[in-house]
Design a protein around this motif. Structure first.
Motif, PDB file in Angstrom:
ATOM      1  N   PRO A  40      -0.761  12.399   2.855  1.00 53.05           N
ATOM      2  CA  PRO A  40      -1.090  13.839   2.953  1.00 53.05           C
ATOM      3  C   PRO A  40      -1.669  14.367   1.639  1.00 53.05           C
ATOM      4  CG  PRO A  40       1.262  13.536   2.734  1.00 53.05           C
ATOM      5  CD  PRO A  40       0.690  12.155   2.898  1.00 53.05           C
ATOM      6  N   TYR A  41      -2.070  15.641   1.680  1.00 54.26           N
ATOM      7  CA  TYR A  41      -2.702  16.276   0.523  1.00 54.26           C
ATOM      8  C   TYR A  41      -1.771  16.369  -0.688  1.00 54.26           C
ATOM      9  CZ  TYR A  41      -6.542  17.592   3.554  1.00 54.26           C
ATOM     10  OH  TYR A  41      -7.608  17.563   4.402  1.00 54.26           O
ATOM     11  N   SER A  42      -0.456  16.272  -0.455  1.00 58.56           N
ATOM     12  CA  SER A  42       0.485  16.342  -1.568  1.00 58.56           C
ATOM     13  C   SER A  42       0.332  15.186  -2.538  1.00 58.56           C
ATOM     14  CB  SER A  42       1.920  16.364  -1.027  1.00 58.56           C
ATOM     15  OG  SER A  42       2.197  15.145  -0.329  1.00 58.56           O
ATOM     16  N   GLY A  43      -0.286  14.104  -2.075  1.00 57.43           N
ATOM     17  CA  GLY A  43      -0.471  12.940  -2.930  1.00 57.43           C
ATOM     18  C   GLY A  43       0.596  11.892  -2.746  1.00 57.43           C
ATOM     19  N   HIS A  44       1.709  12.228  -2.033  1.00 62.76           N
ATOM     20  CA  HIS A  44       2.764  11.250  -1.790  1.00 62.76           C
ATOM     21  C   HIS A  44       2.346  10.332  -0.640  1.00 62.76           C
ATOM     22  CE1 HIS A  44       4.783  13.915  -4.428  1.00 62.76           C
ATOM     23  NE2 HIS A  44       5.143  14.825  -3.516  1.00 62.76           N
ATOM     24  N   TRP A  45       2.902   9.111  -0.639  1.00 63.50           N
ATOM     25  CA  TRP A  45       2.641   8.142   0.434  1.00 63.50           C
ATOM     26  C   TRP A  45       3.922   7.959   1.248  1.00 63.50           C
ATOM     27  CZ3 TRP A  45      -0.073   3.694  -2.773  1.00 63.50           C
ATOM     28  CH2 TRP A  45      -1.328   4.152  -3.214  1.00 63.50           C
ATOM     29  N   TYR A  46       3.761   8.062   2.570  1.00 63.51           N
ATOM     30  CA  TYR A  46       4.883   7.834   3.474  1.00 63.51           C
ATOM     31  C   TYR A  46       4.497   6.696   4.414  1.00 63.51           C
ATOM     32  CZ  TYR A  46       6.199  12.471   1.801  1.00 63.51           C
ATOM     33  OH  TYR A  46       6.520  13.541   1.010  1.00 63.51           O
ATOM     34  N   PHE A  47       5.360   5.691   4.521  1.00 65.69           N
ATOM     35  CA  PHE A  47       5.023   4.529   5.343  1.00 65.69           C
ATOM     36  C   PHE A  47       6.305   3.763   5.640  1.00 65.69           C
ATOM     37  CE2 PHE A  47       4.717   3.525   0.864  1.00 65.69           C
ATOM     38  CZ  PHE A  47       5.365   2.306   0.724  1.00 65.69           C
ATOM     39  N   SER A  48       6.175   2.740   6.460  1.00 65.87           N
ATOM     40  CA  SER A  48       7.291   1.841   6.756  1.00 65.87           C
ATOM     41  C   SER A  48       6.906   0.448   6.297  1.00 65.87           C
ATOM     42  CB  SER A  48       7.597   1.820   8.258  1.00 65.87           C
ATOM     43  OG  SER A  48       8.023   3.096   8.696  1.00 65.87           O
ATOM     44  N   LEU A  49       7.927  -0.312   5.893  1.00 67.69           N
ATOM     45  CA  LEU A  49       7.731  -1.703   5.515  1.00 67.69           C
ATOM     46  C   LEU A  49       8.496  -2.549   6.529  1.00 67.69           C
ATOM     47  CD1 LEU A  49       6.179  -2.987   3.141  1.00 67.69           C
ATOM     48  CD2 LEU A  49       8.382  -3.428   2.053  1.00 67.69           C
ATOM     49  N   SER A  54      12.792  -6.286  11.374  1.00 68.24           N
ATOM     50  CA  SER A  54      13.290  -4.982  10.929  1.00 68.24           C
ATOM     51  C   SER A  54      12.179  -4.134  10.340  1.00 68.24           C
ATOM     52  CB  SER A  54      14.408  -5.165   9.878  1.00 68.24           C
ATOM     53  OG  SER A  54      15.463  -5.951  10.384  1.00 68.24           O
ATOM     54  N   SER A  55      12.494  -2.817  10.200  1.00 70.56           N
ATOM     55  CA  SER A  55      11.551  -1.873   9.606  1.00 70.56           C
ATOM     56  C   SER A  55      12.329  -0.929   8.705  1.00 70.56           C
ATOM     57  CB  SER A  55      10.823  -1.086  10.690  1.00 70.56           C
ATOM     58  OG  SER A  55       9.971  -0.117  10.112  1.00 70.56           O
ATOM     59  N   LEU A  56      11.757  -0.624   7.519  1.00 70.12           N
ATOM     60  CA  LEU A  56      12.431   0.235   6.548  1.00 70.12           C
ATOM     61  C   LEU A  56      11.504   1.376   6.151  1.00 70.12           C
ATOM     62  CD1 LEU A  56      14.795   0.785   4.553  1.00 70.12           C
ATOM     63  CD2 LEU A  56      13.564  -0.667   2.904  1.00 70.12           C
ATOM     64  N   PRO A  57      11.963   2.660   6.366  1.00 72.51           N
ATOM     65  CA  PRO A  57      11.129   3.786   5.917  1.00 72.51           C
ATOM     66  C   PRO A  57      11.008   3.779   4.398  1.00 72.51           C
ATOM     67  CG  PRO A  57      12.786   4.507   7.485  1.00 72.51           C
ATOM     68  CD  PRO A  57      13.152   3.121   7.107  1.00 72.51           C
ATOM     69  N   CYS A  58       9.826   4.135   3.898  1.00 72.61           N
ATOM     70  CA  CYS A  58       9.576   4.133   2.448  1.00 72.61           C
ATOM     71  C   CYS A  58       8.797   5.381   2.060  1.00 72.61           C
ATOM     72  CB  CYS A  58       8.790   2.893   2.023  1.00 72.61           C
ATOM     73  SG  CYS A  58       9.563   1.321   2.431  1.00 72.61           S
ATOM     74  N   VAL A  59       8.963   5.773   0.805  1.00 71.18           N
ATOM     75  CA  VAL A  59       8.181   6.848   0.235  1.00 71.18           C
ATOM     76  C   VAL A  59       7.784   6.431  -1.174  1.00 71.18           C
ATOM     77  CG1 VAL A  59      10.247   8.034  -0.585  1.00 71.18           C
ATOM     78  CG2 VAL A  59       8.103   9.302  -0.334  1.00 71.18           C
ATOM     79  N   MET A  60       6.581   6.752  -1.545  1.00 73.53           N
ATOM     80  CA  MET A  60       6.102   6.484  -2.905  1.00 73.53           C
ATOM     81  C   MET A  60       5.445   7.760  -3.395  1.00 73.53           C
ATOM     82  SD  MET A  60       3.863   3.265  -4.306  1.00 73.53           S
ATOM     83  CE  MET A  60       4.056   2.722  -5.999  1.00 73.53           C
ATOM     84  N   ARG A  92      18.910   9.124   7.191  1.00 74.77           N
ATOM     85  CA  ARG A  92      18.397   7.768   7.384  1.00 74.77           C
ATOM     86  C   ARG A  92      18.182   7.111   6.036  1.00 74.77           C
ATOM     87  NH1 ARG A  92      12.946   7.997   6.247  1.00 74.77           N
ATOM     88  NH2 ARG A  92      11.936  10.028   6.522  1.00 74.77           N
ATOM     89  N   MET A  93      18.298   5.801   6.077  1.00 69.23           N
ATOM     90  CA  MET A  93      18.091   5.010   4.880  1.00 69.23           C
ATOM     91  C   MET A  93      16.592   4.909   4.604  1.00 69.23           C
ATOM     92  SD  MET A  93      19.376   1.098   4.099  1.00 69.23           S
ATOM     93  CE  MET A  93      18.372   0.454   5.454  1.00 69.23           C
ATOM     94  N   GLN A  94      16.245   4.952   3.333  1.00 75.26           N
ATOM     95  CA  GLN A  94      14.837   4.800   2.956  1.00 75.26           C
ATOM     96  C   GLN A  94      14.749   4.159   1.579  1.00 75.26           C
ATOM     97  OE1 GLN A  94      12.923   8.595   2.585  1.00 75.26           O
ATOM     98  NE2 GLN A  94      14.008   9.151   0.722  1.00 75.26           N
ATOM     99  N   MET A  95      13.562   3.675   1.260  1.00 74.59           N
ATOM    100  CA  MET A  95      13.331   3.098  -0.059  1.00 74.59           C
ATOM    101  C   MET A  95      12.374   3.990  -0.818  1.00 74.59           C
ATOM    102  SD  MET A  95      11.991  -0.658  -1.182  1.00 74.59           S
ATOM    103  CE  MET A  95      12.039  -1.162  -2.905  1.00 74.59           C
ATOM    104  N   ILE A  96      12.754   4.333  -2.049  1.00 71.92           N
ATOM    105  CA  ILE A  96      11.868   5.093  -2.928  1.00 71.92           C
ATOM    106  C   ILE A  96      11.161   4.080  -3.824  1.00 71.92           C
ATOM    107  CG2 ILE A  96      11.720   6.882  -4.680  1.00 71.92           C
ATOM    108  CD1 ILE A  96      14.333   8.036  -3.578  1.00 71.92           C
ATOM    109  N   ALA A  97       9.861   3.822  -3.536  1.00 71.77           N
ATOM    110  CA  ALA A  97       9.106   2.771  -4.234  1.00 71.77           C
ATOM    111  C   ALA A  97       8.581   3.290  -5.562  1.00 71.77           C
ATOM    112  CB  ALA A  97       7.955   2.278  -3.370  1.00 71.77           C
TER     113      ALA A  97
END
Length: 466
Positions: A40-49, A54-60, A92-97
């Protein structure tokens, strides 16, 4: 043991606190495939790995992803370094990359950069060593995989742009551990084939797929090739060592063809325009030369060529007349001398011996002096005569040379000479035709050639394309 009821928030916060206290979940490195990527325009990245199970939500966050030197997208396999936590709002569990790098190619990137630096320092990438690509190649060697999309794109583009070129194919593997030696073998065979240019192409792929084109031995072979080589490997963002050392790099296989050969339609248009320009200039030049010819043809010299030597001829006549007068004077002097001699002889008989001897001596002296004077006059006259003749011959030779030069010039601009070079003159009712506007269909025209003429009927008019 009794348990008390707690709010959801309390439980989520407890789980988050437990996870944040676990050192194993800090600075953890995980590997997987990106999916559901959002930027998004905020510049943050949201995705799943994800992986196979399995699948893990992530944010960078933006301050972290600015350090990523590639553009990740869905399907990319990456390695993330970060902290595992819980997103309280959704529980929910997530990873902050904190870091992201392509999976399995970190070492490849380092090896690639080291090889590029080494070869660059040796001068293999210098533009001074690049061989020029022929402007109109007629014989092209194609080195690529057999039955690949890149091969089809190259052949189709060649057929559209430059179908007159002969294409010789040297198929070889373009992916895999043993591909580089096979590519080198194909290139060496192509280099011995005496072609105008070599095309080394391959379609897009990952860094691992294109790694065979980063082989050091392959790069050094490309540098030593006697035949100019153009590479079109991968997509626009893909750069391999083979691209850097080749004579010309294109962004795609199709781009390699477009860079190597001209477009036949553009060449045809250029030739048509050049032909029309030459025709206009030829007509203009012919008109100028015709005007010059007309001026020469009506000049006094060509109307009366005798004017070229008339002055010299008149001078020759005057000189001959002077020579005849001198000869007449000499003859008159001889006759007068003979009369005097006869009269002197008669007088000698009537004189005494002594007086006669004196007179004879005087006569001998006079005869000697007269003879010497006559001889000197004769020699001078002969010398003048020879000089006059040489001068006359020289003047006549120069006049003849000038006349022959003028005649050659007249012949060079003669319309008959132009006809002998394959041109013709078309006339209608005795008037020369210079434009299609001067005739109409069914007109009977006369066509003059170098060895005769004929009549023709105009069936159709067609204007030249500019």
């Amino acid at each position: 043991m009794s348990r008390r009821v707690v709010p959801v928030t309390t439980l989520v916060r407890y789980i988050k606190a437990q996870m944040e206290k676990d050192p194993v979940l800090h600075g953890v490195m995980i590997e997987g495939e990106i999916s559901n990527m959002r930027k998004p325009y905020s510049g943050h990245w949201y995705f799943s790995l994800k992986d196979e199970h399995s699948s893990l939500p992530c944010v960078m966050f933006a301050n972290a992803n600015r350090g990523v030197d590639f553009n990740p997208s869905n399907g990319d396999k990456v390695i993330l370094t970060g902290d595992v936590s819980v997103y309280e709002s959704e529980g929910r569990m997530q990873m902050i990359a904190h870091k992201m790098q392509p999976s399995g190619i970190g070492d490849l990137y380092q090896r690639l950069e080291a090889l590029k630096k080494k070869l660059s320092q040796e001068g293999l990438f210098d533009s001074a060593h690049k061989k020029p690509i022929p402007r109109y190649p007629e014989d092209i060697a194609l080195v690529t995989g057999n039955n690949t999309a890149a091969r089809e794109d190259v052949l189709i583009t060649l057929k559209k742009r430059w179908p007159m070129a002969k294409v010789n194919e040297y198929p070889c593997p373009v992916q895999g551990m043993d591909a580089a030696p096979k590519i080198m073998e194909a290139l060496m065979r192509a280099d011995r084939g005496g072609h105008d240019v070599i095309l080394l192409v391959r379609g897009g792929g990952s860094l691992e797929d294109l790694w065979c084109f980063n082989d050091e031995n392959l790069a050094r072979l490309i540098y030593r090739l006697a035949t100019p080589i153009v590479t079109g490997i991968g997509h626009e963002i893909d750069f391999t060592v083979a691209d850097y050392v080749s004579d010309l790099r294109a962004n795609t296989p199709t781009g390699a063809v477009e860079t190597t050969v001209p477009d036949q339609n553009e060449i045809l248009s250029s030739l048509t325009a050049t032909k029309a320009k030459l025709a206009r200039e030829m007509i203009l030049r012919l008109n100028l030369e015709k005007a010059k010819f007309d001026r020469y043809a009506h000049s006094p010299v060509f109307e009366k060529p005798e004017r070229l030597y008339m002055q010299q001829a008149m001078r020759l006549v005057y000189t001959e007349e002077r020579l005849m007068r001198h000869r007449t004077m000499v003859d008159a002097k001889k006759q007068e001398l003979n009369k005097l001699s006869t009269a002197f002889s008669q007088r000698m008989h009537s004189l005494t011996g002594k007086t006669r001897d004196r007179l004879r001596e005087a006569e001998a002296t006079i005869k000697l002096k007269t003879s010497m004077h006559v001889e000197a006059s004769r020699s001078q006259l002969k010398s003048n005569d020879e000089a006059l003749r040489r001068n006359i011959q020289m003047k006549l030779a120069n006049a003849q040379l000038q006349m022959r030069s003028s005649i050659k010039l007249l012949n060079a601009y003669s319309p008959l000479a132009i006809l002998e070079r394959g041109y013709s003159i078309a006339t209608l009712n005795g008037r020369a035709l210079s434009s299609i506007k001067d005739v109409e269909p069914n007109d009977l025209i006369d066509v003059r050639l170098s060895d005769g003429s004929f009549q023709a009927i105009v069936q159709m008019k067609r204007r030249s394309k500019e």
